[in-house]
Structure formats: structure tokens, C-alpha cells
Design a protein around this motif. Sequence first.
Motif, PDB file in Angstrom:
ATOM      1  N   VAL A  23       0.852  -1.189   0.000  1.00  0.00           N
ATOM      2  CA  VAL A  23       0.000   0.000   0.000  1.00  0.00           C
ATOM      3  C   VAL A  23       0.894   1.248   0.000  1.00  0.00           C
ATOM      4  O   VAL A  23       2.118   1.148   0.061  1.00  0.00           O
ATOM      5  CB  VAL A  23      -0.951  -0.004   1.220  1.00  0.00           C
ATOM      6  N   ARG A  24       0.265   2.423  -0.033  1.00  0.00           N
ATOM      7  CA  ARG A  24       1.032   3.663   0.022  1.00  0.00           C
ATOM      8  C   ARG A  24       1.778   3.747   1.359  1.00  0.00           C
ATOM      9  O   ARG A  24       1.293   3.254   2.378  1.00  0.00           O
ATOM     10  CB  ARG A  24       0.094   4.875  -0.102  1.00  0.00           C
ATOM     11  N   ASP A  26       2.001   6.095   3.488  1.00  0.00           N
ATOM     12  CA  ASP A  26       1.224   6.712   4.562  1.00  0.00           C
ATOM     13  C   ASP A  26       0.144   5.782   5.109  1.00  0.00           C
ATOM     14  O   ASP A  26      -0.502   6.092   6.100  1.00  0.00           O
ATOM     15  CB  ASP A  26       0.612   8.045   4.114  1.00  0.00           C
ATOM     16  N   GLN A  27      -0.030   4.609   4.495  1.00  0.00           N
ATOM     17  CA  GLN A  27      -1.016   3.636   4.958  1.00  0.00           C
ATOM     18  C   GLN A  27      -0.361   2.448   5.669  1.00  0.00           C
ATOM     19  O   GLN A  27      -1.068   1.563   6.149  1.00  0.00           O
ATOM     20  CB  GLN A  27      -1.833   3.120   3.765  1.00  0.00           C
ATOM     21  N   LEU A  30      -1.701   1.355   8.963  1.00  0.00           N
ATOM     22  CA  LEU A  30      -3.159   1.204   9.005  1.00  0.00           C
ATOM     23  C   LEU A  30      -3.631  -0.189   8.617  1.00  0.00           C
ATOM     24  O   LEU A  30      -4.744  -0.579   8.955  1.00  0.00           O
ATOM     25  CB  LEU A  30      -3.812   2.238   8.077  1.00  0.00           C
ATOM     26  N   ASN A  88      -5.998  -4.670   1.050  1.00  0.00           N
ATOM     27  CA  ASN A  88      -4.755  -4.039   0.616  1.00  0.00           C
ATOM     28  C   ASN A  88      -4.857  -3.823  -0.890  1.00  0.00           C
ATOM     29  O   ASN A  88      -4.884  -4.795  -1.639  1.00  0.00           O
ATOM     30  CB  ASN A  88      -3.540  -4.936   0.877  1.00  0.00           C
ATOM     31  N   GLN A  94      -4.604   2.303  -6.456  1.00  0.00           N
ATOM     32  CA  GLN A  94      -5.687   2.889  -5.662  1.00  0.00           C
ATOM     33  C   GLN A  94      -6.441   3.938  -6.468  1.00  0.00           C
ATOM     34  O   GLN A  94      -5.875   4.613  -7.319  1.00  0.00           O
ATOM     35  CB  GLN A  94      -5.127   3.469  -4.373  1.00  0.00           C
ATOM     36  N   TYR A 122     -11.443  -0.652  11.516  1.00  0.00           N
ATOM     37  CA  TYR A 122     -10.402   0.155  10.882  1.00  0.00           C
ATOM     38  C   TYR A 122      -9.801   1.113  11.887  1.00  0.00           C
ATOM     39  O   TYR A 122     -10.424   1.495  12.872  1.00  0.00           O
ATOM     40  CB  TYR A 122     -10.944   0.925   9.672  1.00  0.00           C
ATOM     41  N   HIS A 127      -5.522   9.595   6.685  1.00  0.00           N
ATOM     42  CA  HIS A 127      -5.120   8.586   5.701  1.00  0.00           C
ATOM     43  C   HIS A 127      -5.826   7.254   5.907  1.00  0.00           C
ATOM     44  O   HIS A 127      -5.519   6.288   5.205  1.00  0.00           O
ATOM     45  CB  HIS A 127      -3.601   8.368   5.681  1.00  0.00           C
ATOM     46  N   GLY A 128      -6.721   7.155   6.884  1.00  0.00           N
ATOM     47  CA  GLY A 128      -7.441   5.922   7.146  1.00  0.00           C
ATOM     48  C   GLY A 128      -8.587   5.701   6.173  1.00  0.00           C
ATOM     49  O   GLY A 128      -8.933   6.587   5.381  1.00  0.00           O
ATOM     50  N   PRO A 129      -9.210   4.541   6.239  1.00  0.00           N
ATOM     51  CA  PRO A 129     -10.242   4.167   5.275  1.00  0.00           C
ATOM     52  C   PRO A 129     -11.665   4.553   5.670  1.00  0.00           C
ATOM     53  O   PRO A 129     -12.616   4.142   5.008  1.00  0.00           O
ATOM     54  CB  PRO A 129     -10.098   2.650   5.218  1.00  0.00           C
TER      55      PRO A 129
END
Length: 162
Positions: A23-24, A26-27, A30, A88, A94, A122, A127-129
Motif C-alpha cells: 500500500v502507500r 502513509d497507509q 493502518l 490491501n 488505488q 479500521y 489517511h485511514g479508510p
Amino acid sequence: MPSSLRLVPVTSDNVEAACALTVRPDQDGLVKPVAWSLAQAYATPEIAWPRLIADGETLVGFVMAFIDVQFAPEKPDDPFRSGLWRLNIAAAQQGNGYGRFAVEAVNDELRRRGKTRTTVTYVPGAHGPEEFYRRLGFRPTGELSGDEVVAELELTLGPGPE
């Protein structure tokens, strides 16, 4: 959504590519890496439903559902839940609808198993989902599972929202 989009089982032929999905940056804190999820699936095959998200021959993500889990088994009235354990989507993939496709595929699998809701947890914050899940119809229950927000989606008889 392209007709070439599908979920595929994790096999000895694709497990290395699966573990390479990231993932990115920044994730990172998470969601656990795919390799971690596959270890959990291996250790708990009775509750884990891991799948890769493929667009044609390209692996674009990973999704894993959980089936019939109690979040607090020490409480006699704690319900069994089923839902989305991991999602993921590869950093470069994304924003292309793959996450929505994966959640809807999990919803379809849960319906097939006779379930009436999908649960997700979560990490809240930047930056969260949370917004992604809200757009798909998930609503927080007011509960926490550890430090994660618990949200649920009531499943209808047909496929999820367009």
C-alpha cells in the motif's frame, strides 16, 4: 467495472506476487502487509477467506474476509460476526474501483453463506479508510475492537450499491 476483474485464490504460483503487493507509505501503519494476513489465514483456515484481486493477469490487491468470529468470546452474549478482515490495494492501483469491487465481492460471499451483515474494523484518523467505508454504506456501531472502530453494513438480498 471491467469484466476481467475477479477474485482469485492464493496459490503457490502467485503467493510471491501477493506478498510483493504494498500500500502507500502513509497507509503502512493502518493495514498489515499481505504476508502477515496470509500467515493469519494459514493459522486460522476455519475463519479466514483470503483472495487476490486481479484485473486481467495483473494482481492489484488482496482482500481477506473473516467468517463467524466473536470479538469478545468471554462475553456470553457476544455475537458471531463475519466481514472484511483485510483490504490491501497496491499503491499504484488505488482510486480505480478495486477496493469497492473487493468489498462487494466479500458482501456477495457473505450473502452466499447466509449472512445478513458485513462487519469491518479500521484504524481511525488521517489517511485511514473511514470515508471509503462510509461511502460504501458502513456505519460505526459505537464499539471499538482494540483501538479500531467497528462498523457494519446491512446486506440486502441483491448485490451492493452501484
